[in-house]
Write an enzyme that holds these catalytic residues in place. Structure first.
Site, mmCIF file in Angstrom:
data_model
loop_
_atom_site.group_PDB
_atom_site.id
_atom_site.type_symbol
_atom_site.label_atom_id
_atom_site.label_comp_id
_atom_site.label_asym_id
_atom_site.label_seq_id
_atom_site.Cartn_x
_atom_site.Cartn_y
_atom_site.Cartn_z
ATOM 1 N N GLY A 243 11.668 51.326 24.911
ATOM 2 C CA GLY A 243 11.643 52.490 25.800
ATOM 3 C C GLY A 243 10.781 53.592 25.230
ATOM 4 N N GLY A 248 13.895 56.300 21.070
ATOM 5 C CA GLY A 248 13.841 55.911 19.659
ATOM 6 C C GLY A 248 14.516 56.931 18.767
ATOM 7 N N GLU A 265 10.777 49.188 19.864
ATOM 8 C CA GLU A 265 9.451 49.147 20.478
ATOM 9 C C GLU A 265 9.397 50.310 21.451
ATOM 10 O OE1 GLU A 265 8.345 46.302 23.476
ATOM 11 O OE2 GLU A 265 6.630 47.621 23.727
ATOM 12 N N CYS A 299 4.033 48.712 28.091
ATOM 13 C CA CYS A 299 3.919 49.485 26.847
ATOM 14 C C CYS A 299 2.527 49.293 26.277
ATOM 15 C CB CYS A 299 4.933 48.999 25.823
ATOM 16 S SG CYS A 299 6.590 49.231 26.390
#
Ligand code: UN1
Length: 509
Positions: A243, A248, A265, A299
């Site tokens: 996300g 994070g 990630e 991403c």
């Protein structure tokens, strides 16, 4: 209703309310908040999904923990055999799942198929890996001693997954984690709960009535509630989270307090460099796929294009022409190249992003409009001429917006590539061997993935996937990423009869 037949293959009636909680091999009557999931192509409601209450979460986490206590004792190749069967089941349901992904997520069908192929591929890799969870034997400095290293199952793996890869990225986690002896507690994105429910059905089909029954648990719910509960839960020693960079920070803060581990990630802000000597025919489709593919919602999407000055006008012109041919529409129609964005909010973020880019001096040279198309969340892919000092260039806008920035040399391209906080993927197009090798050397790209004559997105599962800096440092998928799903144990074995201390320490009693 559009999509009715697709939903029916997973026993879901349009507009129905279904449970998003499963553990112990079955779906439970959930009591948490209800999430509505929409078809992004039409804006129509697909279904309502009841998420996990605190109590549901608790039962699911306990069930996953209980399953772990059994599962960890099964030999790894036996665990691999279940992953082989899971891979077979995903093969058999590939088209059904691909269509469901296109329906709920909006990515075009070929990409939906690619996503399920990615699940199948990681299963294949994991099956082989189940016979290769190797440790090392290390020579000891002490007489009649041996030092060795073993890899053991870790426990329950919490998976927090994003809408953009609702099956493949969780698959990277569960396929490896299962052969490693872990069990799974999955909190999927609230934007794509039906894909996770469909996957969970397949998990049950394969594992129920076997020793693997209950190794998968599903807890649909909001990040603020269910997600946070998982982050704080000591029963979950390891969390794989995909996300934003903000997510994070929350994961790291929560896990830091309780000694949990994470595989992160997070955001990417991926650049492609095209040098003057490059094969432009090769660079062009790679840049268009990277920036327009998945409607710019990977991403790994290409967000910055760093063009060597002399070719910039020519390349931008070709890019504009290519963008003009991109067919935008129903992702289930095979002719479509770009589907809708995931939500109304994503369209608003796209529009607001472009407004801010212009305010900072960016010049729009392609696209830029939200499109009225039958209630769906469509936008045009946009190209902006930007400069490296615009602060917004350092931000990830999760939409098909490509910044074109001119650079004067390879050195400047590397500097600009590395100047952002994120560090996921990157690519260079050049025919100069020395420049290509410099790009992937220690003084080149600082990203977790750095490609040569290949774009930023569409990595294979064989390599380790992940990125540096604010991207979080985690590695998933291939190579030795499996080690992240296990705990390492160092064993010192004394097969002699003297108590010898290391470092020559004497301690006679
Ligand atoms: C993601 O966007 O989080 O490399 C994953 C790629 C895909 C995975 C993307 N194989 O673009």
């Amino acid at each position: 209703m559009r999509g009715e037949a697709i939903l029916a293959r997973f026993g879901i009636a349009p507009g129905a309310t279904v449970s998003g909680v499963a553990y112990g091999g079955r779906f439970a009557a959930a009591g948490g908040a209800v999430t509505e999931t929409y078809d992004p192509t039409t804006g129509a409601l697909l279904a309502r999904v009841t998420g996990a209450s605190k109590d549901d979460y608790d039962k699911a986490a306990s069930a996953a923990r209980d399953a772990f206590l059994r599962w960890r004792a099964a030999p790894a190749p036996v665990r691999g055999e279940f992953v082989r069967r899971l891979g077979e089941a995903f093969r058999a349901r590939k088209e059904d799942l691909a269509q469901l992904i296109s329906l709920e997520n909006g990515k075009i069908l070929t990409e939906g198929r690619g996503e399920i192929q990615e699940v199948i591929d990681i299963c294949d890799l994991a099956v082989g890996q189940s016979r290769q969870l190797f440790g090392r034997v290390i020579v000891s400095e002490r007489r009649e001693h041996r030092v060795l290293e073993q890899w053991h199952p870790m426990g329950v793996l919490g998976i927090i997954s994003a809408f953009n890869f609702p099956a493949a990225v969780p698959g990277w986690g569960w396929a490896l984690a299962l052969v490693c002896g872990d069990t799974i507690l999955w909190k999927p994105s609230s934007l794509t709960p039906l894909v996770s429910i469909a996957c969970q059905q397949i998990f049950h089909d394969v594992t129920n009535g076997t020793e693997a029954e209950g190794v998968f648990a599903l807890v649909v719910g909001e990040g603020r509630t269910v997600g946070q509960t998982m982050l704080d839960d000591r029963r979950v020693p390891l969390i794989q989270a995909t996300g934003s960079c903000d997510l994070g920070e929350r994961v790291t803060a929560a896990l830091g307090k309780r000694g949990g581990k994470s595989i992160l990630e997070l955001g990417g802000n991926n650049a492609v460099v095209v040098l003057a000597d490059a094969d432009l025919d090769l660079a062009l489709p790679s840049v268009v796929f990277g920036s327009v593919g998945t409607a710019g919602q990977r991403c790994t999407s290409t967000r910055r294009l760093l063009l060597e000055r002399s070719i910039a006008p020519r390349f931008v012109e070709r890019l504009q022409k290519a963008y003009a041919t991109v067919q935008i529409g129903d992702p289930l129609d095979e002719r479509t190249l770009m589907g809708p964005l995931i939500s109304k909010q994503a369209v608003a973020d796209y529009t607001a992003g472009l407004t801010e880019i212009r305010r900072q001096g960016g010049k729009l040279v392609a696209g830029g409009n939200a499109l009225e198309k039958g209630g769906g969340y469509f936008v045009e892919p946009a190209i902006v001429r930007s400069t490296k000092d615009m602060p917004i260039v350092a931000e990830e806008i999760f939409a098909p917006i490509l910044h074109v920035i001119e650079v004067g040399s390879l050195e400047e391209a590397i500097e600009v590539n590395n100047a952002v906080p994120q560090g996921l993927s990157s690519g260079i197009f050049t025919n100069d061997l020395r420049k290509a090798d410099t790009w992937i050397s220690a003084v080149g790209s600082d990203c977790g993935m750095a490609n040569v004559n290949a774009g930023t997105s569409g990595a294979e599962i064989g390599g380790a996937f992940g990125g540096e800096k604010m991207t979080g440092g985690g590695r998933q998928s291939g190579s030795d990423a499996w080690k992240g799903y296990m705990r390492r144990q160092t064993n010192t074995v004394n097969y002699g009869s003297a108590a010898v201390l290391a470092q020559g320490v004497k301690f006679d009693v």
